[in-house]
Write a protein that holds these residues in place. Structure first.
Motif, PDB file in Angstrom:
ATOM      1  N   LEU A 195      -4.128 -11.386   4.852  1.00  0.00           N
ATOM      2  CA  LEU A 195      -3.233 -11.141   3.722  1.00  0.00           C
ATOM      3  C   LEU A 195      -4.061 -10.862   2.477  1.00  0.00           C
ATOM      4  N   LEU A 196      -3.536 -10.016   1.607  1.00  0.00           N
ATOM      5  CA  LEU A 196      -4.189  -9.753   0.324  1.00  0.00           C
ATOM      6  C   LEU A 196      -3.133  -9.812  -0.759  1.00  0.00           C
ATOM      7  N   ASP A 197      -3.456 -10.507  -1.831  1.00  0.00           N
ATOM      8  CA  ASP A 197      -2.549 -10.600  -2.969  1.00  0.00           C
ATOM      9  C   ASP A 197      -3.249 -10.089  -4.214  1.00  0.00           C
ATOM     10  N   ALA A 198      -2.569  -9.235  -4.952  1.00  0.00           N
ATOM     11  CA  ALA A 198      -3.058  -8.717  -6.226  1.00  0.00           C
ATOM     12  C   ALA A 198      -1.836  -8.371  -7.065  1.00  0.00           C
ATOM     13  N   PRO A 199      -1.946  -8.402  -8.388  1.00  0.00           N
ATOM     14  CA  PRO A 199      -0.766  -8.174  -9.226  1.00  0.00           C
ATOM     15  C   PRO A 199      -0.248  -6.741  -9.125  1.00  0.00           C
ATOM     16  N   LEU A 203       0.833  -1.198   0.000  1.00  0.00           N
ATOM     17  CA  LEU A 203       0.000   0.000   0.000  1.00  0.00           C
ATOM     18  C   LEU A 203       0.870   1.252   0.000  1.00  0.00           C
ATOM     19  N   GLU A 204       0.398   2.277  -0.726  1.00  0.00           N
ATOM     20  CA  GLU A 204       1.101   3.552  -0.765  1.00  0.00           C
ATOM     21  C   GLU A 204       0.259   4.626  -0.074  1.00  0.00           C
ATOM     22  N   THR A 262      -7.821   3.317 -12.152  1.00  0.00           N
ATOM     23  CA  THR A 262      -6.595   4.100 -12.220  1.00  0.00           C
ATOM     24  C   THR A 262      -5.586   3.503 -11.259  1.00  0.00           C
ATOM     25  N   TYR A 263      -4.311   3.814 -11.425  1.00  0.00           N
ATOM     26  CA  TYR A 263      -3.310   3.306 -10.486  1.00  0.00           C
ATOM     27  C   TYR A 263      -3.800   3.580  -9.073  1.00  0.00           C
ATOM     28  N   SER A 264      -3.873   2.550  -8.263  1.00  0.00           N
ATOM     29  CA  SER A 264      -4.608   2.702  -7.005  1.00  0.00           C
ATOM     30  C   SER A 264      -4.214   1.646  -5.985  1.00  0.00           C
ATOM     31  N   ASN A 265      -4.382   2.002  -4.722  1.00  0.00           N
ATOM     32  CA  ASN A 265      -4.370   1.002  -3.665  1.00  0.00           C
ATOM     33  C   ASN A 265      -5.636   0.167  -3.753  1.00  0.00           C
ATOM     34  N   LEU A 266      -5.478  -1.115  -3.494  1.00  0.00           N
ATOM     35  CA  LEU A 266      -6.606  -2.031  -3.393  1.00  0.00           C
ATOM     36  C   LEU A 266      -6.486  -2.657  -2.015  1.00  0.00           C
ATOM     37  N   MET A 305      -6.272  -4.632   8.415  1.00  0.00           N
ATOM     38  CA  MET A 305      -6.268  -4.263   6.999  1.00  0.00           C
ATOM     39  C   MET A 305      -5.110  -4.939   6.272  1.00  0.00           C
ATOM     40  N   ALA A 306      -5.321  -5.206   4.994  1.00  0.00           N
ATOM     41  CA  ALA A 306      -4.269  -5.708   4.112  1.00  0.00           C
ATOM     42  C   ALA A 306      -4.501  -5.094   2.739  1.00  0.00           C
ATOM     43  N   GLY A 307      -3.443  -4.971   1.945  1.00  0.00           N
ATOM     44  CA  GLY A 307      -3.654  -4.382   0.625  1.00  0.00           C
ATOM     45  C   GLY A 307      -2.423  -4.402  -0.248  1.00  0.00           C
ATOM     46  N   ARG A 308      -2.634  -3.965  -1.486  1.00  0.00           N
ATOM     47  CA  ARG A 308      -1.583  -3.872  -2.496  1.00  0.00           C
ATOM     48  C   ARG A 308      -1.822  -2.632  -3.354  1.00  0.00           C
TER      49      ARG A 308
END
Length: 256
Positions: free
Chosen positions: A53-57, A25-26, A116-120, A133-136
């Motif tokens: 945990l969260l996984d995304a490309p 996350l940013e 758009t380029y984003s946190n998920l 919380m978890a994210g990419r």
């Protein structure tokens, strides 16, 4: 040779750690503004890989079909509810889920649109009421306005069809549910008329095992076309039943 093997063993944990933070996350001013309305507090939920945990490309092949997998390690506290958020989407809350006891520990996958380029991110409510919380951070754009993959005639002919397949893994069942539905976002254009297609998507979904909840979903425009849900659950007797409703009031029920 022995020294090289030893160095490899030493480096493995560090390599795994580096891979884990490849797209963390940013900082997100959008999330700072959304946080209170989504989770009811300005306090940032902790990031705890021992609980969620969260996984995304890092970079999505198709912004309209971005796979998201949410998991828990063995022994983690049960997740009772979860909000899936794409910070930069026009409607950031992709879906809100609740989970039954048979889904613990959570292993759940769904595909979303990323505009758009984003946190998920996933914000989970645990059994004791606390949040985690978890994210990419995902590089993708245009997912909410991407053209539908089928003609309007085909969309109408197959809408509501469901398929379910099941396998076993480590004493649990792995269910994969696919539902035919365009999940129009309201931002897409008909490729023939070039007119905007009104929003029309699956809004509520309930999946049960012998009448007991596995999971429910209340969704927005960010769940992909022809949504697919992959989930692990503790098996029980009785059928898997699915109840789906869309924004136009159409209802589909299926038993497997």
């Amino acid at each position: 040779m022995r020294l090289m093997a030893l160095l490899a063993l030493i480096c493995l944990p560090h390599l795994a750690w580096a891979a884990d933070i490849e797209n963390p996350l940013e900082p997100s001013p959008i999330w700072d503004d959304l946080k209170l309305s989504i989770i009811g507090t300005e306090a940032e939920p902790p990031i705890d890989p021992l609980a969620l945990l969260l996984d995304a490309p890092k970079r999505a092949d198709n912004p309209a079909l971005v796979p998201v997998r949410i998991t828990q390690p063995a022994g983690a506290p049960a997740v009772t509810a979860l909000s899936l958020v794409v910070d930069g989407n026009p409607a950031p809350v992709a879906a809100e889920f609740t989970f039954g006891a048979a889904m613990t520990p959570l292993d759940f996958e769904v595909r979303v649109r990323v505009n758009t380029y984003s946190n998920l991110r996933a914000i989970a409510t645990l059994a004791d009421g606390s949040k985690v919380m978890a994210g990419r951070y995902v590089k993708a754009s245009g997912g909410c306005a991407a053209p539908a993959g089928k003609s309007m005639d085909e969309v109408r002919a197959t809408m509501g069809e469901m398929r379910f397949r099941q396998s076993e893994e480590d004493g649990r069942h792995i269910g994969t549910l696919m539902i035919r539905h365009p999940n129009f976002s309201g931002l897409q254009r008909d490729q023939v008329s070039l007119l905007t297609i009104p929003a029309e998507f699956i809004q509520t979904l309930a999946v049960r095992q012998d009448g007991t909840e596995l999971f429910t979903m209340n969704a927005g425009i960010s769940i992909s076309e022809d949504p697919v849900f992959r989930f692990a659950y503790t098996p029980d007797k009785g059928p898997i039943t699915v109840h789906a409703e869309d924004t136009e009031g159409k209802v589909w029920d299926q038993s497997f």
